[in-house]
Design a protein around this motif. Structure first.
Motif, PDB file in Angstrom:
ATOM      1  N   SER A  41     -30.912 146.450  67.859  1.00 32.41           N
ATOM      2  CA  SER A  41     -31.230 145.808  66.584  1.00 32.41           C
ATOM      3  C   SER A  41     -30.398 146.438  65.479  1.00 32.41           C
ATOM      4  N   ILE A  42     -30.191 145.658  64.411  1.00 32.67           N
ATOM      5  CA  ILE A  42     -29.550 146.155  63.186  1.00 32.67           C
ATOM      6  C   ILE A  42     -30.429 145.670  62.044  1.00 32.67           C
ATOM      7  N   GLU A  43     -31.010 146.594  61.302  1.00 34.67           N
ATOM      8  CA  GLU A  43     -31.986 146.233  60.278  1.00 34.67           C
ATOM      9  C   GLU A  43     -31.681 146.942  58.963  1.00 34.67           C
ATOM     10  N   ALA A  44     -32.210 146.362  57.876  1.00 28.64           N
ATOM     11  CA  ALA A  44     -32.027 146.930  56.537  1.00 28.64           C
ATOM     12  C   ALA A  44     -33.389 147.076  55.876  1.00 28.64           C
ATOM     13  N   PRO A  45     -33.990 148.266  55.903  1.00 28.75           N
ATOM     14  CA  PRO A  45     -35.293 148.455  55.263  1.00 28.75           C
ATOM     15  C   PRO A  45     -35.257 148.325  53.742  1.00 28.75           C
ATOM     16  N   ASP A  46     -34.069 148.503  53.144  1.00 32.45           N
ATOM     17  CA  ASP A  46     -33.915 148.278  51.705  1.00 32.45           C
ATOM     18  C   ASP A  46     -32.463 147.932  51.435  1.00 32.45           C
ATOM     19  N   ASP A  47     -32.128 147.722  50.167  1.00 30.76           N
ATOM     20  CA  ASP A  47     -30.793 147.248  49.807  1.00 30.76           C
ATOM     21  C   ASP A  47     -29.668 148.234  50.111  1.00 30.76           C
ATOM     22  N   PHE A  48     -30.025 149.506  50.317  1.00 28.66           N
ATOM     23  CA  PHE A  48     -28.977 150.506  50.494  1.00 28.66           C
ATOM     24  C   PHE A  48     -29.195 151.374  51.731  1.00 28.66           C
ATOM     25  N   THR A  49     -29.909 150.847  52.706  1.00 29.65           N
ATOM     26  CA  THR A  49     -30.117 151.538  53.978  1.00 29.65           C
ATOM     27  C   THR A  49     -29.903 150.553  55.119  1.00 29.65           C
ATOM     28  N   VAL A  50     -29.167 150.985  56.134  1.00 28.12           N
ATOM     29  CA  VAL A  50     -28.961 150.171  57.334  1.00 28.12           C
ATOM     30  C   VAL A  50     -29.263 151.038  58.544  1.00 28.12           C
ATOM     31  N   VAL A  51     -30.035 150.491  59.477  1.00 28.26           N
ATOM     32  CA  VAL A  51     -30.435 151.214  60.678  1.00 28.26           C
ATOM     33  C   VAL A  51     -29.938 150.465  61.913  1.00 28.26           C
ATOM     34  N   PHE A  52     -29.109 151.136  62.700  1.00 29.07           N
ATOM     35  CA  PHE A  52     -28.625 150.597  63.973  1.00 29.07           C
ATOM     36  C   PHE A  52     -29.401 151.260  65.104  1.00 29.07           C
ATOM     37  N   LYS A  53     -30.042 150.478  65.950  1.00 31.48           N
ATOM     38  CA  LYS A  53     -30.729 151.003  67.127  1.00 31.48           C
ATOM     39  C   LYS A  53     -29.998 150.515  68.369  1.00 31.48           C
ATOM     40  N   LEU A  54     -29.591 151.457  69.211  1.00 32.53           N
ATOM     41  CA  LEU A  54     -28.791 151.139  70.387  1.00 32.53           C
ATOM     42  C   LEU A  54     -29.661 150.924  71.620  1.00 32.53           C
ATOM     43  N   LYS A  55     -29.136 150.140  72.558  1.00 33.02           N
ATOM     44  CA  LYS A  55     -29.834 149.926  73.823  1.00 33.02           C
ATOM     45  C   LYS A  55     -29.787 151.186  74.680  1.00 33.02           C
ATOM     46  N   LYS A  56     -28.647 151.854  74.657  1.00 25.38           N
ATOM     47  CA  LYS A  56     -28.446 153.114  75.368  1.00 25.38           C
ATOM     48  C   LYS A  56     -27.650 154.035  74.448  1.00 25.38           C
ATOM     49  N   PRO A  57     -27.696 155.340  74.678  1.00 25.28           N
ATOM     50  CA  PRO A  57     -26.848 156.225  73.875  1.00 25.28           C
ATOM     51  C   PRO A  57     -25.379 155.821  73.995  1.00 25.28           C
ATOM     52  N   PHE A  58     -24.665 155.965  72.911  1.00 25.11           N
ATOM     53  CA  PHE A  58     -23.233 155.648  72.869  1.00 25.11           C
ATOM     54  C   PHE A  58     -22.603 156.549  71.808  1.00 25.11           C
ATOM     55  N   PRO A  59     -22.283 157.794  72.166  1.00 27.52           N
ATOM     56  CA  PRO A  59     -21.830 158.766  71.158  1.00 27.52           C
ATOM     57  C   PRO A  59     -20.580 158.355  70.409  1.00 27.52           C
ATOM     58  N   ALA A  60     -19.776 157.441  70.965  1.00 27.32           N
ATOM     59  CA  ALA A  60     -18.588 156.964  70.250  1.00 27.32           C
ATOM     60  C   ALA A  60     -18.949 156.054  69.084  1.00 27.32           C
ATOM     61  N   PHE A  61     -20.208 155.659  68.977  1.00 27.96           N
ATOM     62  CA  PHE A  61     -20.626 154.705  67.949  1.00 27.96           C
ATOM     63  C   PHE A  61     -20.258 155.188  66.547  1.00 27.96           C
ATOM     64  N   ILE A  62     -20.392 156.474  66.296  1.00 26.38           N
ATOM     65  CA  ILE A  62     -20.135 157.006  64.957  1.00 26.38           C
ATOM     66  C   ILE A  62     -18.647 156.913  64.601  1.00 26.38           C
ATOM     67  N   MET A  63     -17.778 156.683  65.613  1.00 21.37           N
ATOM     68  CA  MET A  63     -16.338 156.583  65.366  1.00 21.37           C
ATOM     69  C   MET A  63     -15.892 155.142  65.141  1.00 21.37           C
ATOM     70  N   ALA A  64     -16.827 154.207  65.094  1.00 22.16           N
ATOM     71  CA  ALA A  64     -16.465 152.780  65.098  1.00 22.16           C
ATOM     72  C   ALA A  64     -16.488 152.128  63.730  1.00 22.16           C
ATOM     73  N   PHE A  65     -16.551 152.917  62.627  1.00 12.96           N
ATOM     74  CA  PHE A  65     -16.778 152.318  61.316  1.00 12.96           C
ATOM     75  C   PHE A  65     -15.624 152.483  60.345  1.00 12.96           C
ATOM     76  N   GLU A  66     -14.425 152.801  60.865  1.00 16.76           N
ATOM     77  CA  GLU A  66     -13.276 152.825  59.951  1.00 16.76           C
ATOM     78  C   GLU A  66     -12.931 151.384  59.562  1.00 16.76           C
ATOM     79  N   THR A  67     -12.139 151.234  58.548  1.00 16.39           N
ATOM     80  CA  THR A  67     -11.988 149.937  57.898  1.00 16.39           C
ATOM     81  C   THR A  67     -11.481 148.837  58.817  1.00 16.39           C
ATOM     82  N   ALA A  68     -10.464 149.112  59.636  1.00 18.37           N
ATOM     83  CA  ALA A  68      -9.952 148.050  60.508  1.00 18.37           C
ATOM     84  C   ALA A  68     -10.865 147.777  61.691  1.00 18.37           C
ATOM     85  N   SER A  69     -11.642 148.786  62.115  1.00 17.15           N
ATOM     86  CA  SER A  69     -12.532 148.618  63.260  1.00 17.15           C
ATOM     87  C   SER A  69     -13.805 147.871  62.886  1.00 17.15           C
TER      88      SER A  69
END
Length: 525
Positions: A135-163
């Motif tokens: 799931s990807i949810e927004a509890p408020d206008d400035f918070t986003v919560v990503f919940k993964l199906k399984k651990p994926f430690p590379a996830f934190i590396m996936a948010f650069e501008t082109a990616s």
């Protein structure tokens, strides 16, 4: 508009008639004129991730994070973030004063729209990442919560501008993303906005006055000049008509000469996130490429150090396998293939591939990469090197569209290719070798058609493992296995030259270098 008219126009803009033929005096901040080649097809990074789009689009759009040269995550549109101990929940706190270029506020609704709707439809790399979300949810206008199906430690590396570029929900929701996204002017949150694009001539960006980070951007404007001819690009730097070249703008044989000029400097920093790997693509579906002995024989016929020294002029490291030495989880303890015609011939004889009366054992068609002189030289070298063992190589020229169609559809014998590793093997390496990514018509997937269940198993195990030492063990094993099987012929880890006017400051401040937003880039007073 021809080149002379364009130069005169820029000279008038700068208030300096000295633009043509020599470097002009530059005030602090001021105007940057950079090279862009080839010209990007569009500027919307959500729809196109080719390098020129990344260079220009990186000033217009932004991701949630940036990454330091050591690949440590840094704030961008996210001020802070937390990762749960079980590796399943990622919580991002967004900046609260960012605006789109049309004045609308940037909020968590834009993140949800980008990551749940637009990018999974238009962006292959982002789709693979966000498909891992429960799931990807927004509890408020400035918070986003990503919940993964399984651990994926590379996830934190996936948010650069082109990616994972953030796109405006209010302009694109409910639209045909590909059509409307390409036709609409690019509206991002970056420090620069598009002012003018004269196709074939230049792209003009101007500073955003109310950018959300104080006293940024430092530059007033950026002109990206389209200069198709390599010699003309070099001359423009030499004479001060441009102050920045990056990626493949300058041919390797010219880089040292230009960087030695009094007004220019050079760095190979700023490509750490991408860690580009150059290789010879093999169609493993077709004989004789479907026999690993043939692929091993080809590797014995190619001198990687020759490619590094004589074709790339030292702007590379000789590759040892699928993971770049600049990346985490690299392991040099793999099988080596020293140049040896004798060993290649022995392997070819073993598989029964004997030479005919004309001395030819096999004929391969090399679908050439239409991306400059370097790739032409690589193809010509491969033809010569393979010929030493009786393998005839026919070079086939084509345009970019033809090359993409041939390689992505498996309609080739051998070709050249280069992929980025994107900060983690789970993001940029596995995609080339896992059988689930054999996708006809999709470029930069497993276009070799290579399939090995053990390789699939190791890459997936490494992708979901939180323990770093166990991840290393998985990646070590898969490197050893792939270097034994040689699904592609790894040549070099490219180290691109960024050549710039030595009055420029903060040109490269992150692992994405010239693709970053240039918010702090400026000329010294």
């Amino acid at each position: 508009m021809n080149r002379r008219e364009f130069n005169l126009m820029l000279a008038a803009t700068f208030g300096s008639s000295a633009f043509m033929g020599q470097a002009f005096s530059q005030e602090a901040g001021g105007t940057l004129t950079a090279i862009i080649q080839p010209e990007p097809p569009i500027l919307n990074l959500g729809l196109n991730q080719q390098t020129p789009t990344g260079v220009v689009g990186g000033k217009l759009y932004e991701g949630l994070l940036s990454y330091a040269k050591d690949l440590t995550p840094q704030p961008l549109l996210a001020d802070s973030w937390e990762i749960s101990e079980d590796g399943l929940t990622y919580t991002f706190k967004l900046v609260q004063n960012a605006k789109w270029h049309d004045g609308q506020p940037f909020t968590s609704a834009d993140v949800l729209f980008s990551c749940k709707s637009l990018l999974p439809e238009t962006h292959p790399r982002a789709r693979a990442v966000f498909d891992r979300c429960e799931s990807i949810e927004a509890p408020d206008d400035f918070t986003v919560v990503f919940k993964l199906k399984k651990p994926f430690p590379a996830f934190i590396m996936a948010f650069e501008t082109a990616s994972a570029p953030m796109l405006p929900r209010h302009l694109l929701e409910g639209k045909d993303y590909r059509k409307d996204g390409a036709e609409q002017p690019p509206i991002g949150t970056g420090p620069f906005r598009l002012n003018e694009w004269v196709k074939g001539s230049h792209i003009h960006l101007t500073a955003v006055d109310d950018y959300y980070r104080p006293d940024q951007p430092k530059l007033k404007e950026i002109f990206y000049r389209v200069i198709p001819d390599a010699a003309s690009r070099a001359v423009s730097l030499e004479q001060g008509e441009t102050q920045l070249a990056q990626w493949q703008d300058i041919e390797p044989f010219d880089a040292e000469r230009l960087s030695a000029l009094e007004h220019l400097d050079m760095t190979t920093d700023g490509y750490e996130y991408f860690s580009p790997m150059v290789w010879i693509e093999l169609n493993c579906r077709r004989p004789p490429m479907d026999d690993k002995r043939f692929r091993q024989a080809l590797m014995h016929l190619i001198d990687r150090e020759f490619v590094r020294d004589r074709i790339l002029f030292g702007l590379a490291n000789a590759a040892t396998g699928p993971i770049s030495s600049s990346m985490r989880f690299y392991d040099a303890d793999v099988k080596t293939y020293e140049p040896s015609v004798e060993k290649a011939v022995a392997l070819l004889d073993e598989m029964g591939l004997k030479p005919g009366a004309d001395g030819v054992r096999a004929t391969l068609k090399f679908t050439m990469v239409p991306a400059g002189e370097v790739w032409t030289r690589i193809a010509e070298y491969v033809r010569q090197a393979l010929g030493a063992a009786g393998i005839n190589v026919e070079l086939q020229s084509n345009d970019l569209a033809g090359w993409v169609a041939a390689v992505s559809n498996g309609d080739f014998d051998i070709s050249g290719n280069q992929l980025y590793q994107n900060g983690d093997p789970a993001l940029g390496v596995a995609r080339t070798y896992v059988s689930s990514n054999i996708r006809k018509g999709v470029m930069f997937s497993n276009t070799a058609g290579y399939s090995n269940p053990k390789v699939d198993e190791l890459f997936e195990a490494a992708a979901i493992e939180l323990d770093e030492s166990k991840r290393q063990a998985y990646y070590t094993e898969v490197q050893q296995l792939l270097v034994e099987e040689m699904p592609v012929l790894w040549l070099c880890e490219q180290r691109y030259p960024t050549i710039y006017d030595n009055r420029l400051r903060d040109v490269v401040t992150s692992s994405t270098g010239v693709n970053a937003n240039f918010a702090t880039t400026h000329f010294a007073a």
